[in-house]
Design a protein around this motif. Sequence first.
Motif, PDB file in Angstrom:
ATOM      1  N   THR A  30       0.830  -1.205   0.000  1.00  0.00           N
ATOM      2  CA  THR A  30       0.000   0.000   0.000  1.00  0.00           C
ATOM      3  C   THR A  30       0.864   1.254   0.000  1.00  0.00           C
ATOM      4  N   LEU A  31       1.866   1.300   0.867  1.00  0.00           N
ATOM      5  CA  LEU A  31       2.744   2.466   0.916  1.00  0.00           C
ATOM      6  C   LEU A  31       3.471   2.644  -0.418  1.00  0.00           C
ATOM      7  N   GLY A  32       3.901   1.556  -1.021  1.00  0.00           N
ATOM      8  CA  GLY A  32       4.553   1.623  -2.333  1.00  0.00           C
ATOM      9  C   GLY A  32       3.620   2.136  -3.415  1.00  0.00           C
ATOM     10  N   ARG A  33       2.364   1.666  -3.396  1.00  0.00           N
ATOM     11  CA  ARG A  33       1.383   2.122  -4.388  1.00  0.00           C
ATOM     12  C   ARG A  33       1.094   3.611  -4.207  1.00  0.00           C
ATOM     13  N   MET A  34       0.940   4.059  -2.957  1.00  0.00           N
ATOM     14  CA  MET A  34       0.654   5.470  -2.710  1.00  0.00           C
ATOM     15  C   MET A  34       1.857   6.341  -3.097  1.00  0.00           C
ATOM     16  N   ARG A  35       3.050   5.845  -2.856  1.00  0.00           N
ATOM     17  CA  ARG A  35       4.265   6.558  -3.259  1.00  0.00           C
ATOM     18  C   ARG A  35       4.284   6.748  -4.771  1.00  0.00           C
ATOM     19  N   LYS A  36       3.939   5.698  -5.494  1.00  0.00           N
ATOM     20  CA  LYS A  36       3.901   5.775  -6.960  1.00  0.00           C
ATOM     21  C   LYS A  36       2.881   6.817  -7.414  1.00  0.00           C
ATOM     22  N   LEU A  37       1.712   6.835  -6.788  1.00  0.00           N
ATOM     23  CA  LEU A  37       0.679   7.810  -7.144  1.00  0.00           C
ATOM     24  C   LEU A  37       1.129   9.237  -6.830  1.00  0.00           C
ATOM     25  N   ILE A  38       1.839   9.410  -5.730  1.00  0.00           N
ATOM     26  CA  ILE A  38       2.356  10.733  -5.368  1.00  0.00           C
ATOM     27  C   ILE A  38       3.299  11.227  -6.457  1.00  0.00           C
ATOM     28  N   HIS A  39       4.201  10.358  -6.919  1.00  0.00           N
ATOM     29  CA  HIS A  39       5.147  10.740  -7.971  1.00  0.00           C
ATOM     30  C   HIS A  39       4.444  11.003  -9.302  1.00  0.00           C
TER      31      HIS A  39
END
Length: 139
Positions: A30-39
């Motif tokens: 989840t944290l990885g997916r949200m990080r990707k969306l932030i970028h």
Amino acid sequence: MTQSDKNPGQSASELISRRIAELGDWRGQTLGRMRKLIHEAVPEVVEEWKWMGTPVWSHDGILCTGESYKDKVKLTFAKGAALKDPSHLFNASLDGNVRRAIDIHEADEVDEPAFKALMREAAALNSAGKAKASKKPKS
């Protein structure tokens, strides 16, 4: 990408990647997916590692932090109370005057277009504040 005081030689991005890998479960995913969306939403975002191990995403100031707990991943927006949230993504820290948070539990789905819009709005708010600050007359 800001260096860590505690881990010299490692960039904040490396430390965040390591944290995601160490979680090793749905929280890391989840944290990885949200990080990707932030970028994707704010390509010029800066990753930082603060407060003894908290991932932070900044653009002319802090946009949000990403914390992991036993039962959730929490994204706390530094100026969340000032943001429009028509999709009602904010579901935590709603009673404060400044911050707002999104708690994501294991089975939760996040509205990705709405999240990206929220990130872009947060970046625009920070940039507008920086522009106002630079226009203040010097005394």
